[in-house]
Write a protein that holds these residues in place. Structure first.
Motif, PDB file in Angstrom:
ATOM      1  N   PHE A  15       0.841  -1.200   0.000  1.00  0.00           N
ATOM      2  CA  PHE A  15       0.000   0.000   0.000  1.00  0.00           C
ATOM      3  C   PHE A  15       0.869   1.240   0.000  1.00  0.00           C
ATOM      4  O   PHE A  15       1.982   1.227   0.531  1.00  0.00           O
ATOM      5  CB  PHE A  15      -0.902   0.021   1.236  1.00  0.00           C
ATOM      6  CG  PHE A  15      -1.918  -1.081   1.225  1.00  0.00           C
ATOM      7  CD1 PHE A  15      -3.144  -0.903   0.612  1.00  0.00           C
ATOM      8  CD2 PHE A  15      -1.631  -2.300   1.806  1.00  0.00           C
ATOM      9  CE1 PHE A  15      -4.078  -1.927   0.581  1.00  0.00           C
ATOM     10  CE2 PHE A  15      -2.552  -3.333   1.783  1.00  0.00           C
ATOM     11  CZ  PHE A  15      -3.781  -3.144   1.165  1.00  0.00           C
ATOM     12  N   TYR A  16       0.331   2.324  -0.577  1.00  0.00           N
ATOM     13  CA  TYR A  16       1.062   3.584  -0.550  1.00  0.00           C
ATOM     14  C   TYR A  16       0.165   4.740  -0.174  1.00  0.00           C
ATOM     15  O   TYR A  16      -1.045   4.708  -0.357  1.00  0.00           O
ATOM     16  CB  TYR A  16       1.807   3.839  -1.860  1.00  0.00           C
ATOM     17  CG  TYR A  16       0.975   4.067  -3.103  1.00  0.00           C
ATOM     18  CD1 TYR A  16       0.650   5.358  -3.519  1.00  0.00           C
ATOM     19  CD2 TYR A  16       0.561   3.001  -3.884  1.00  0.00           C
ATOM     20  CE1 TYR A  16      -0.082   5.572  -4.680  1.00  0.00           C
ATOM     21  CE2 TYR A  16      -0.159   3.201  -5.047  1.00  0.00           C
ATOM     22  CZ  TYR A  16      -0.486   4.487  -5.442  1.00  0.00           C
ATOM     23  OH  TYR A  16      -1.216   4.698  -6.593  1.00  0.00           O
ATOM     24  N   HIS A  17       0.812   5.742   0.391  1.00  0.00           N
ATOM     25  CA  HIS A  17       0.156   6.976   0.845  1.00  0.00           C
ATOM     26  C   HIS A  17       0.762   8.138   0.080  1.00  0.00           C
ATOM     27  O   HIS A  17       1.987   8.303   0.073  1.00  0.00           O
ATOM     28  CB  HIS A  17       0.381   7.162   2.349  1.00  0.00           C
ATOM     29  CG  HIS A  17      -0.074   8.502   2.856  1.00  0.00           C
ATOM     30  ND1 HIS A  17      -1.380   8.738   3.204  1.00  0.00           N
ATOM     31  CD2 HIS A  17       0.590   9.662   3.044  1.00  0.00           C
ATOM     32  CE1 HIS A  17      -1.491  10.009   3.598  1.00  0.00           C
ATOM     33  NE2 HIS A  17      -0.311  10.588   3.502  1.00  0.00           N
ATOM     34  N   GLU A  57      -5.922   3.578   8.280  1.00  0.00           N
ATOM     35  CA  GLU A  57      -6.944   3.444   7.238  1.00  0.00           C
ATOM     36  C   GLU A  57      -6.605   2.448   6.145  1.00  0.00           C
ATOM     37  O   GLU A  57      -7.497   1.967   5.454  1.00  0.00           O
ATOM     38  CB  GLU A  57      -7.241   4.812   6.601  1.00  0.00           C
ATOM     39  CG  GLU A  57      -7.765   5.854   7.577  1.00  0.00           C
ATOM     40  CD  GLU A  57      -9.094   5.473   8.222  1.00  0.00           C
ATOM     41  OE1 GLU A  57      -9.847   4.669   7.643  1.00  0.00           O
ATOM     42  OE2 GLU A  57      -9.377   5.985   9.320  1.00  0.00           O
ATOM     43  N   CYS A  58      -5.332   2.124   5.946  1.00  0.00           N
ATOM     44  CA  CYS A  58      -5.019   1.201   4.849  1.00  0.00           C
ATOM     45  C   CYS A  58      -5.407  -0.224   5.255  1.00  0.00           C
ATOM     46  O   CYS A  58      -5.431  -0.570   6.420  1.00  0.00           O
ATOM     47  CB  CYS A  58      -3.566   1.300   4.402  1.00  0.00           C
ATOM     48  SG  CYS A  58      -2.365   0.414   5.359  1.00  0.00           S
ATOM     49  N   ALA A  59      -5.728  -1.019   4.254  1.00  0.00           N
ATOM     50  CA  ALA A  59      -6.242  -2.375   4.466  1.00  0.00           C
ATOM     51  C   ALA A  59      -5.112  -3.390   4.557  1.00  0.00           C
ATOM     52  O   ALA A  59      -5.229  -4.506   4.064  1.00  0.00           O
ATOM     53  CB  ALA A  59      -7.211  -2.733   3.333  1.00  0.00           C
ATOM     54  N   SER A  60      -4.022  -3.011   5.198  1.00  0.00           N
ATOM     55  CA  SER A  60      -2.852  -3.890   5.234  1.00  0.00           C
ATOM     56  C   SER A  60      -2.986  -4.981   6.280  1.00  0.00           C
ATOM     57  O   SER A  60      -3.700  -4.836   7.273  1.00  0.00           O
ATOM     58  CB  SER A  60      -1.586  -3.069   5.512  1.00  0.00           C
ATOM     59  OG  SER A  60      -1.589  -2.585   6.836  1.00  0.00           O
ATOM     60  N   ILE A  61      -2.265  -6.062   6.013  1.00  0.00           N
ATOM     61  CA  ILE A  61      -2.089  -7.129   6.989  1.00  0.00           C
ATOM     62  C   ILE A  61      -0.585  -7.309   7.175  1.00  0.00           C
ATOM     63  O   ILE A  61       0.206  -6.776   6.391  1.00  0.00           O
ATOM     64  CB  ILE A  61      -2.772  -8.449   6.547  1.00  0.00           C
ATOM     65  CG1 ILE A  61      -2.181  -8.951   5.228  1.00  0.00           C
ATOM     66  CG2 ILE A  61      -4.280  -8.269   6.441  1.00  0.00           C
ATOM     67  CD1 ILE A  61      -2.661 -10.353   4.817  1.00  0.00           C
ATOM     68  N   ASP A 117       7.690  -3.135  12.887  1.00  0.00           N
ATOM     69  CA  ASP A 117       7.894  -4.507  13.347  1.00  0.00           C
ATOM     70  C   ASP A 117       7.189  -5.522  12.458  1.00  0.00           C
ATOM     71  O   ASP A 117       7.556  -6.689  12.424  1.00  0.00           O
ATOM     72  CB  ASP A 117       7.397  -4.676  14.784  1.00  0.00           C
ATOM     73  CG  ASP A 117       8.264  -3.927  15.786  1.00  0.00           C
ATOM     74  OD1 ASP A 117       9.404  -3.571  15.447  1.00  0.00           O
ATOM     75  OD2 ASP A 117       7.781  -3.691  16.909  1.00  0.00           O
ATOM     76  N   THR A 118       6.154  -5.071  11.748  1.00  0.00           N
ATOM     77  CA  THR A 118       5.328  -6.000  10.974  1.00  0.00           C
ATOM     78  C   THR A 118       5.294  -5.705   9.475  1.00  0.00           C
ATOM     79  O   THR A 118       4.698  -6.458   8.713  1.00  0.00           O
ATOM     80  CB  THR A 118       3.884  -5.987  11.501  1.00  0.00           C
ATOM     81  OG1 THR A 118       3.388  -4.640  11.476  1.00  0.00           O
ATOM     82  CG2 THR A 118       3.814  -6.528  12.920  1.00  0.00           C
ATOM     83  N   HIS A 119       5.918  -4.601   9.070  1.00  0.00           N
ATOM     84  CA  HIS A 119       5.869  -4.187   7.666  1.00  0.00           C
ATOM     85  C   HIS A 119       7.198  -3.581   7.231  1.00  0.00           C
ATOM     86  O   HIS A 119       7.844  -2.871   8.007  1.00  0.00           O
ATOM     87  CB  HIS A 119       4.800  -3.102   7.455  1.00  0.00           C
ATOM     88  CG  HIS A 119       3.415  -3.529   7.778  1.00  0.00           C
ATOM     89  ND1 HIS A 119       2.580  -4.119   6.867  1.00  0.00           N
ATOM     90  CD2 HIS A 119       2.699  -3.456   8.921  1.00  0.00           C
ATOM     91  CE1 HIS A 119       1.412  -4.369   7.417  1.00  0.00           C
ATOM     92  NE2 HIS A 119       1.465  -3.980   8.674  1.00  0.00           N
ATOM     93  N   ARG A 120       7.563  -3.818   5.984  1.00  0.00           N
ATOM     94  CA  ARG A 120       8.640  -3.049   5.364  1.00  0.00           C
ATOM     95  C   ARG A 120       8.069  -1.667   5.078  1.00  0.00           C
ATOM     96  O   ARG A 120       6.902  -1.538   4.700  1.00  0.00           O
ATOM     97  CB  ARG A 120       9.083  -3.683   4.042  1.00  0.00           C
ATOM     98  CG  ARG A 120       9.652  -5.063   4.174  1.00  0.00           C
ATOM     99  CD  ARG A 120      11.069  -5.031   4.655  1.00  0.00           C
ATOM    100  NE  ARG A 120      11.611  -6.389   4.679  1.00  0.00           N
ATOM    101  CZ  ARG A 120      12.852  -6.644   4.978  1.00  0.00           C
ATOM    102  NH1 ARG A 120      13.694  -5.676   5.271  1.00  0.00           N
ATOM    103  NH2 ARG A 120      13.281  -7.889   4.990  1.00  0.00           N
ATOM    104  N   VAL A 121       8.882  -0.646   5.251  1.00  0.00           N
ATOM    105  CA  VAL A 121       8.442   0.737   5.014  1.00  0.00           C
ATOM    106  C   VAL A 121       9.401   1.356   4.008  1.00  0.00           C
ATOM    107  O   VAL A 121      10.610   1.399   4.244  1.00  0.00           O
ATOM    108  CB  VAL A 121       8.437   1.552   6.329  1.00  0.00           C
ATOM    109  CG1 VAL A 121       8.031   2.989   6.055  1.00  0.00           C
ATOM    110  CG2 VAL A 121       7.508   0.907   7.352  1.00  0.00           C
ATOM    111  N   GLY A 122       8.870   1.809   2.872  1.00  0.00           N
ATOM    112  CA  GLY A 122       9.719   2.327   1.819  1.00  0.00           C
ATOM    113  C   GLY A 122       9.226   3.615   1.205  1.00  0.00           C
ATOM    114  O   GLY A 122       8.212   4.178   1.614  1.00  0.00           O
TER     115      GLY A 122
END
Length: 182
Positions: free
Chosen positions: A55-57, A74-78, A110-115
């Motif tokens: 997902f992106y913002h 708000e994003c539908a991430s898991i 801790d649960t997602h890569r952030v780029g």
């Protein structure tokens, strides 16, 4: 070897073709007031095909802390879905871009890569810190997998016709999934 993917926003259908794809990145939010009305359906389409979903913002001027919070809430991430800041607005400084990435990383690192997603122009002319978090997703409309930058890239958007099409610097979908799952 590279894997292929697309990115979609509300401008695209939720019934896009998944043939030959390994990933789909979905626009989730923008600023602190916009949510892509097709986000959930677009992500579900990719998940049902077994693809890696991210997902992106879209960053807008204003509080990066508020935008980061809005995005992750708000994003539908898991767990394991990469999260990106989309840096295209001239009113958003390099320091603000870095603040957004840091706050998303604090909230979900801790649960997602952030780029970071940005154009070649922004990377070469607006960026002053070379901070792309866990992944640089670079837009440069040249041959797939050959963006004209020296920095290590993770994803390359190489065309927007007929949709935004990307490659990832991974041997196969399994390697991409392993990276995304941290």
């Amino acid at each position: 070897m590279t894997v292929k993917g697309i990115d979609v926003s509300s401008y695209q259908s939720s019934a896009y073709s998944t043939n030959g794809l390994s990933f789909v990145f979905v626009k989730a939010t923008e600023g602190t007031s916009y949510i892509n009305p097709k986000m959930v359906a677009q992500a579900a389409r990719a998940r049902s095909a077994g693809l890696v979903v991210g997902f992106y913002h879209f960053l807008r001027p204003g509080s990066m802390r508020d935008q980061a919070r809005y995005f992750v809430e708000e994003c539908a991430s898991i767990h394991g879905d990469p999260l990106f800041g989309d840096w295209e607005d001239e009113g958003v400084s390099n320091a603000q871009k870095d603040a957004f990435l840091a706050e998303v990383k604090r909230l979900r690192g801790d649960t997602h890569r952030v780029g970071l997603y940005c154009s070649r122009y922004y990377w070469l002319n607006r960026d002053t810190t070379s901070n792309a978090g866990d992944a640089l997703w670079i837009a440069d409309y040249v041959d797939a997998g050959k963006p004209r930058i020296k920095a290590k890239w993770t994803f390359h958007q190489y065309t927007d016709s007929p949709v935004d099409t990307n490659v990832g610097a991974f041997e196969d979908r399994a390697a991409l999934r392993k990276w995304a799952d941290k």
